[in-house]
Design an enzyme around this catalytic site. Structure first.
Site, PDB file in Angstrom:
ATOM      1  N   ARG A  36       0.844  -1.201   0.000  1.00 39.54           N
ATOM      2  CA  ARG A  36       0.000   0.000   0.000  1.00 39.54           C
ATOM      3  C   ARG A  36       0.872   1.241   0.000  1.00 39.54           C
ATOM      4  O   ARG A  36       1.806   1.343   0.801  1.00 39.54           O
ATOM      5  CB  ARG A  36      -0.896  -0.046   1.240  1.00 39.54           C
ATOM      6  CG  ARG A  36      -1.841   1.116   1.375  1.00 39.54           C
ATOM      7  CD  ARG A  36      -2.964   0.803   2.341  1.00 39.54           C
ATOM      8  NE  ARG A  36      -3.880  -0.204   1.806  1.00 39.54           N
ATOM      9  CZ  ARG A  36      -5.135  -0.378   2.219  1.00 39.54           C
ATOM     10  NH1 ARG A  36      -5.610   0.379   3.186  1.00 39.54           N
ATOM     11  NH2 ARG A  36      -5.893  -1.312   1.682  1.00 39.54           N
ATOM     12  N   LYS A  72       1.788  -7.608   4.930  1.00 37.64           N
ATOM     13  CA  LYS A  72       1.410  -6.396   4.199  1.00 37.64           C
ATOM     14  C   LYS A  72       2.566  -5.414   4.245  1.00 37.64           C
ATOM     15  O   LYS A  72       3.330  -5.396   5.209  1.00 37.64           O
ATOM     16  CB  LYS A  72       0.181  -5.760   4.867  1.00 37.64           C
ATOM     17  CG  LYS A  72      -0.625  -4.886   3.958  1.00 37.64           C
ATOM     18  CD  LYS A  72      -1.617  -5.685   3.140  1.00 37.64           C
ATOM     19  CE  LYS A  72      -2.432  -4.802   2.233  1.00 37.64           C
ATOM     20  NZ  LYS A  72      -3.446  -5.556   1.493  1.00 37.64           N
ATOM     21  N   SER A 140      -5.205  -7.235 -10.260  1.00 39.70           N
ATOM     22  CA  SER A 140      -6.070  -8.297  -9.735  1.00 39.70           C
ATOM     23  C   SER A 140      -7.506  -7.816  -9.545  1.00 39.70           C
ATOM     24  O   SER A 140      -8.335  -8.537  -8.984  1.00 39.70           O
ATOM     25  CB  SER A 140      -5.506  -8.815  -8.401  1.00 39.70           C
ATOM     26  OG  SER A 140      -5.344  -7.732  -7.512  1.00 39.70           O
ATOM     27  N   GLY A 176     -14.192   2.732  -7.710  1.00 43.17           N
ATOM     28  CA  GLY A 176     -12.853   2.594  -8.263  1.00 43.17           C
ATOM     29  C   GLY A 176     -12.798   1.402  -9.187  1.00 43.17           C
ATOM     30  O   GLY A 176     -13.825   0.979  -9.750  1.00 43.17           O
ATOM     31  N   ASP A 195     -18.618   8.027  -4.516  1.00 42.05           N
ATOM     32  CA  ASP A 195     -17.150   8.112  -4.482  1.00 42.05           C
ATOM     33  C   ASP A 195     -16.765   9.515  -4.014  1.00 42.05           C
ATOM     34  O   ASP A 195     -17.452  10.492  -4.344  1.00 42.05           O
ATOM     35  CB  ASP A 195     -16.562   7.846  -5.888  1.00 42.05           C
ATOM     36  CG  ASP A 195     -15.117   7.394  -5.820  1.00 42.05           C
ATOM     37  OD1 ASP A 195     -14.849   6.231  -6.144  1.00 42.05           O
ATOM     38  OD2 ASP A 195     -14.250   8.202  -5.409  1.00 42.05           O
ATOM     39  N   ALA A 247     -13.711  -4.059   0.196  1.00 40.25           N
ATOM     40  CA  ALA A 247     -12.839  -3.222   1.045  1.00 40.25           C
ATOM     41  C   ALA A 247     -12.307  -4.048   2.220  1.00 40.25           C
ATOM     42  O   ALA A 247     -13.075  -4.776   2.865  1.00 40.25           O
ATOM     43  CB  ALA A 247     -13.611  -2.008   1.542  1.00 40.25           C
ATOM     44  N   ASN A 248     -11.020  -3.947   2.474  1.00 38.40           N
ATOM     45  CA  ASN A 248     -10.413  -4.704   3.567  1.00 38.40           C
ATOM     46  C   ASN A 248     -10.743  -4.072   4.924  1.00 38.40           C
ATOM     47  O   ASN A 248     -10.835  -2.855   5.028  1.00 38.40           O
ATOM     48  CB  ASN A 248      -8.882  -4.711   3.403  1.00 38.40           C
ATOM     49  CG  ASN A 248      -8.449  -5.534   2.204  1.00 38.40           C
ATOM     50  OD1 ASN A 248      -8.864  -6.664   2.034  1.00 38.40           O
ATOM     51  ND2 ASN A 248      -7.608  -4.955   1.358  1.00 38.40           N
TER      52      ASN A 248
END
Ligand SMILES: NC(=O)c1ccc[n+]([C@@H]2O[C@H](COP(=O)([O-])OP(=O)(O)OC[C@H]3O[C@@H](n4cnc5c(N)ncnc54)[C@H](O)[C@@H]3O)[C@@H](O)[C@H]2O)c1
Length: 313
Positions: A36, A72, A140, A176, A195, A247-248
């Site tokens: 990220r 991560k 992805s 997105g 958004d 969304a994580n």
């Protein structure tokens, strides 16, 4: 309680910028996770983010039956990024990835893409999702969206008695790359998108201001922007029956899952719904599966969600 194996923070020798890797677990196999790149108000916010996201990757791999653990990266953007600085910080980050000697393998995440993975690959073999013309599997987002659509099918069957969302109102927060593909994959549904970037408003779908997205009356809500969007406050105002999105880390903390249940809202955990990207990438790049075979594995998310919802009854 400290549950991570490692957290390593470095100041890059080329860029002078901070990058970090949190290795949550290698118990099931080498850890995988995205890289990220974003700015944070405080460095401690970046640390909190990398720790939570790496743990979510362990859960994601476990739920998807992938023999990998979770990790991560975060690259902290603390000044305007010129092309040269971007390259320098990526090379610095590649040095850090190499410190893990293959225990951590990085792919793209918010703020990075296949071209950035190609820069990492100049110094480390442990980078996935290079551009297709360089032999990688590229973005992805497609497989991630496909996995969310598979999760939606099973969850919709559970909640509405049909896997077909035709005529149902679906609010997608975050228009997105993944959000847009989900919207296009839900033919027949009434789609409303939202958004923070007004330029994403095309007129093709309905539009709701981001501040209102979590209170609109609808059948389904798809969180497809950022994490931490389901808090006790937002849950109290929800007017939907089902939440499924990519969304994580959607919950501000685990107790929010109980609040959703109390309100009768079915929520598919993000580590299950958002696994399509990692399932597809590892199938292609590690197992040598072809495109169709890899997509079939992504479609397996439908059965995973079906079993999960059955087990909760
Ligand atoms: N791309 C993948 O393969 C993948 C895989 C797993 C999880 N995810 C997660 O899914 C989410 C979407 O990923 P993406 O690749 O589409 O990212 P993206 O950056 O292409 O899209 C995110 C969109 O959300 C918007 N946004 C940001 N903050 C917002 C807010 N508060 N309210 C409404 N909109 C907001 C942005 O303007 C952007 O258009 C991210 O949380 C990401 O971590 C993505």
């Amino acid at each position: 309680m400290w549950e991570h194996e490692q957290l390593v923070v470095r100041t890059g020798r080329r860029s002078g910028m901070t990058t970090m890797v949190a290795l949550h677990s290698t118990e099931a196999g080498p850890a995988v996770g995205g890289c990220r790149m974003k700015s944070y108000d405080q460095i401690t916010d970046a640390v909190t983010d990398v720790l939570r996201l790496s743990k979510a990757m362990t859960l994601k791999c476990a739920a998807a039956g992938i023999p990998h653990g979770g990790a991560k990266s975060v690259i902290v953007v603390d000044r305007p990024l010129t092309q040269r600085l971007r390259r320098e910080v990526l090379l610095d980050h590649a040095d850090l990835i190499n410190e893990f000697a293959g225990a951590y393998r990085a792919g793209p995440d918010v703020g990075t893409g296949p071209d950035d993975m190609a820069v990492l690959r100049e110094l480390t073999p442990h980078a996935y999702c290079l551009p297709e013309e360089q032999g990688g599997t590229g973005s992805s987002s497609g497989p991630t969206a496909r996995g969310v659509l598979a999760a939606l099918k099973a969850a919709s069957q559970h909640v509405f008695g049909t896997h077909d969302l035709t005529g149902k109102k679906v609010v997608i927060s975050g228009f997105g790359s993944v959000g847009e593909l989900i919207a296009r994959g839900l033919e027949g549904a009434e789609i409303v998108v939202s958004d923070v970037d007004e330029s994403r408003r095309t007129g093709e779908f309905g539009w709701v201001h981001p501040a209102q997205a979590y209170q609109v009356e609808a059948d389904v809500l798809v969180p497809a922007a950022v994490g931490g969007v389901l808090s006790p406050e937002t849950v109290a105002r929800l007017d939907v029956r089902l939440i499924v999105g990519p969304a994580n880390n959607q919950l501000t903390d685990d107790s929010v899952a109980g609040l959703l249940e109390q309100r009768g809202v079915v929520w598919v955990p993000d580590h299950v719904a958002s696994a399509g990207g990692v399932i597809y990438t590892l199938a292609r790049e590690d197992d040598g599966a072809d495109h169709e075979t890899a997509l079939k594995r992504v479609d397996g998310i439908e059965e995973t969600v079906r079993e999960l919802l059955r087990s909760r009854q």
